[in-house]
Design an enzyme around this catalytic site. Structure first.
Site, PDB file in Angstrom:
ATOM      1  N   HIS A 114     -25.230 -16.142 -38.366  1.00 55.66           N
ATOM      2  CA  HIS A 114     -24.164 -15.881 -37.478  1.00 55.66           C
ATOM      3  C   HIS A 114     -24.618 -15.579 -35.945  1.00 55.66           C
ATOM      4  CE1 HIS A 114     -20.332 -13.377 -36.975  1.00 55.66           C
ATOM      5  NE2 HIS A 114     -20.903 -13.168 -35.807  1.00 55.66           N
ATOM      6  N   ARG A 127     -17.564 -13.536 -25.227  1.00 53.35           N
ATOM      7  CA  ARG A 127     -16.877 -12.464 -26.619  1.00 53.35           C
ATOM      8  C   ARG A 127     -17.130 -11.201 -26.333  1.00 53.35           C
ATOM      9  NH1 ARG A 127     -20.212  -9.891 -28.971  1.00 53.35           N
ATOM     10  NH2 ARG A 127     -22.344 -10.717 -29.670  1.00 53.35           N
TER      11      ARG A 127
END
Length: 182
Positions: A114, A127
């Site tokens: 990830h 983000r």
């Protein structure tokens, strides 16, 4: 008002115009033309068609070296050129939450990569992750992404890559809400 809690309100006005709202897994939210993001409190907002609440918390599943690398290249939200965005609320399965922390970390990073995947798209795609599970919200996480129109293809690659991982087998509900700043 608390500095680390935010409301994401789908309604008739806001900083972001909602271009599309697509359920990836599970139920969607009611359609709304705009998204408004405001600092909040623990009180549930009654404004808008729907309201989601999330809080900025400590980084989880990330080791020190990964965290330092993320911090060193992560862009801040609010860049003038980042006029496109995505709000992606996610709820993971109870099976995920019954796993021990080290088991979740193994799936999150060792099997799904990830963090490594996300790093490839920084700093172009900014983000911010908001946690929701511990405050009784219908989603476990809300991720808000911002990027320039020229990085739209890169953003599509990012979400495609993450959705085909082992980790995403544990997602019970996900909504992909695409936005543009007017």
């Amino acid at each position: 008002m608390i500095d680390n809690i935010f409301d994401f309100i789908g309604g008739n006005h806001g900083q972001w115009k909602i271009l599309k709202m697509e359920p990836i897994v599970g139920e969607t939210l009611k359609q709304a033309p705009y998204l408004k993001i405001v600092k909040s409190s623990t009180v549930k907002s009654s404004e808008g068609v729907w309201s989601l609440k999330g809080l900025i918390s400590n980084i989880r599943y990330t080791e020190k070296e990964e965290k330092e690398k993320l911090i060193s290249i992560q862009a801040d939200l609010g860049r003038p050129e980042a006029t496109k965005a995505a709000l992606i609320p996610i709820k993971k399965s109870e099976v995920w939450w019954t796993l021990a922390q080290d088991e979740r970390r193994k799936i999150f990073e060792a099997q799904s990569n990830h963090t490594k995947t996300g790093l490839k798209y920084l700093p172009a795609i900014a983000r911010k992750l908001y946690h929701c599970r511990d405050i009784g919200e219908p989603f476990d996480f809300i991720t808000f992404f911002e990027y320039a129109p020229s990085d739209s293809e890169a953003f599509e690659e990012l979400v495609y890559s993450l959705r085909k991982t082992e980790e995403w087998k544990y997602v019970d509900r996900e909504i992909d809400i695409r936005l543009i700043r007017e």
